[in-house]
Design a protein around this motif. Sequence first.
Motif, PDB file in Angstrom:
ATOM      1  N   ALA A 328       0.880  -1.156   0.029  1.00 23.92           N
ATOM      2  CA  ALA A 328      -0.035   0.122  -0.053  1.00 23.92           C
ATOM      3  C   ALA A 328       0.865   1.229   0.026  1.00 23.92           C
ATOM      4  O   ALA A 328       0.428   2.306  -0.517  1.00 23.92           O
ATOM      5  N   CYS A 329       1.987   1.361   0.812  1.00 21.58           N
ATOM      6  CA  CYS A 329       2.943   2.392   0.869  1.00 21.58           C
ATOM      7  C   CYS A 329       3.403   2.638  -0.462  1.00 21.58           C
ATOM      8  O   CYS A 329       3.472   3.680  -1.090  1.00 21.58           O
ATOM      9  N   ASP A 330       3.948   1.724  -1.285  1.00 25.68           N
ATOM     10  CA  ASP A 330       4.649   1.527  -2.625  1.00 25.68           C
ATOM     11  C   ASP A 330       3.463   2.295  -3.732  1.00 25.68           C
ATOM     12  O   ASP A 330       3.875   2.986  -4.340  1.00 25.68           O
ATOM     13  N   ALA A 331       2.072   1.702  -3.424  1.00 27.16           N
ATOM     14  CA  ALA A 331       1.190   2.114  -4.528  1.00 27.16           C
ATOM     15  C   ALA A 331       1.043   3.760  -4.210  1.00 27.16           C
ATOM     16  O   ALA A 331       0.627   4.427  -5.125  1.00 27.16           O
ATOM     17  N   LEU A 332       0.976   4.090  -2.842  1.00 21.39           N
ATOM     18  CA  LEU A 332       0.778   5.809  -2.612  1.00 21.39           C
ATOM     19  C   LEU A 332       1.813   6.479  -2.809  1.00 21.39           C
ATOM     20  O   LEU A 332       1.743   7.633  -3.267  1.00 21.39           O
ATOM     21  N   LEU A 333       2.924   5.923  -2.946  1.00 19.45           N
ATOM     22  CA  LEU A 333       4.335   6.997  -2.935  1.00 19.45           C
ATOM     23  C   LEU A 333       4.778   6.972  -4.527  1.00 19.45           C
ATOM     24  O   LEU A 333       5.666   7.460  -4.809  1.00 19.45           O
ATOM     25  N   GLU A 334       4.257   6.143  -5.290  1.00 20.39           N
ATOM     26  CA  GLU A 334       4.977   5.927  -6.664  1.00 20.39           C
ATOM     27  C   GLU A 334       4.986   7.245  -7.404  1.00 20.39           C
ATOM     28  O   GLU A 334       5.649   7.699  -8.239  1.00 20.39           O
TER      29      GLU A 334
END
Length: 337
Positions: A328-334
């Motif tokens: 979820a972090c990766d999806a939000l920060l991309e």
Amino acid sequence: IPAWWTSGHDQLQQFLDTKVHSGRVIHLNDSPGGRRVAAILYGRPEPDLRGRANFNSALGAMNPNAFIRRAERQRPVLMLLAGVHGAEIEAMVSCLSILGVMETGHDLMGVAQPALAHKLARLRLIVIPLANPDGRARVPYDGWVGLPEQEMHRVGQGTRRDGSLYGWPDCKAVHPMDGDVGFLGGYFDDEGVNLMHDEWTAPMSPTTASLLKLVRDEAPDILLNMHSYSLPPGILACAFVPMTVKQRIADFANRYYANLDLAGIAHNRIPAPTADGVAPNLNLTGIAWHTGADLPITHESPHGFGDVAAHFDYPTILTAHHILIETACDALLENHP
């Protein structure tokens, strides 16, 4: 059960009282049984991005920015929701592990998590580790690994007066749960309300009202509504949301499962983004979208019994949750270099 597996109701409250220092603990409401429901907040909010309309009216105006200008956020918002059902312990532990990462850089197992900590620190993070403390207080176990599945159904969904199990989905056919009740399962608060299927136009539980207000106020970019079942980790389909949201849920599942594959952890199937079938239900995850959560996701964790017991011990269950949250972090920060 490992000593680090912190899941009891009193343990959870003690953790919040003694180990959360940089996060802000807020009181959402008292449960019908008089127990505290809390949220922990990290990261600076961005209230200047709020518009002048609620989400539904903003959609009616064909202008989602009238609710919030998400694209301008410096800190994407991640909301972690656990303990909607009191016997589904695994996500409660994972939330405390994430709080540990935020506070000390180490998870509950004592493992340093620098990459995850760095990603979480770039977000606005809201953690609700135990939404239904009444149900949790009724559950006599701290974990389910290796226990009989029938015992989880007894404790989780409850029994009739003659001792017969309500089971799933029959436990949802009486709501609020009352009358022919021998043991009130952990699904329910002390008034017999299952938060996953409350009355959205007139919530029966004060916790439901508090959770939906928090969703309105925070407008999370991803909301993880974390539950447990008897199968490998899975992302569930969501009814009564646009097909574009269903596709994004499937895309997230594909990304999450790929990360589980890399860790050698089994998983369930990708939820097909199809039209709602016969008698779909508008549950808490679905209503969260209608309230302002941009991507609401129901995650199911294995309890660690039955056919999956050999593959899901306590460390593996927690690791799968860490992977979920880092995905979820990766999806939000991309899109936020």
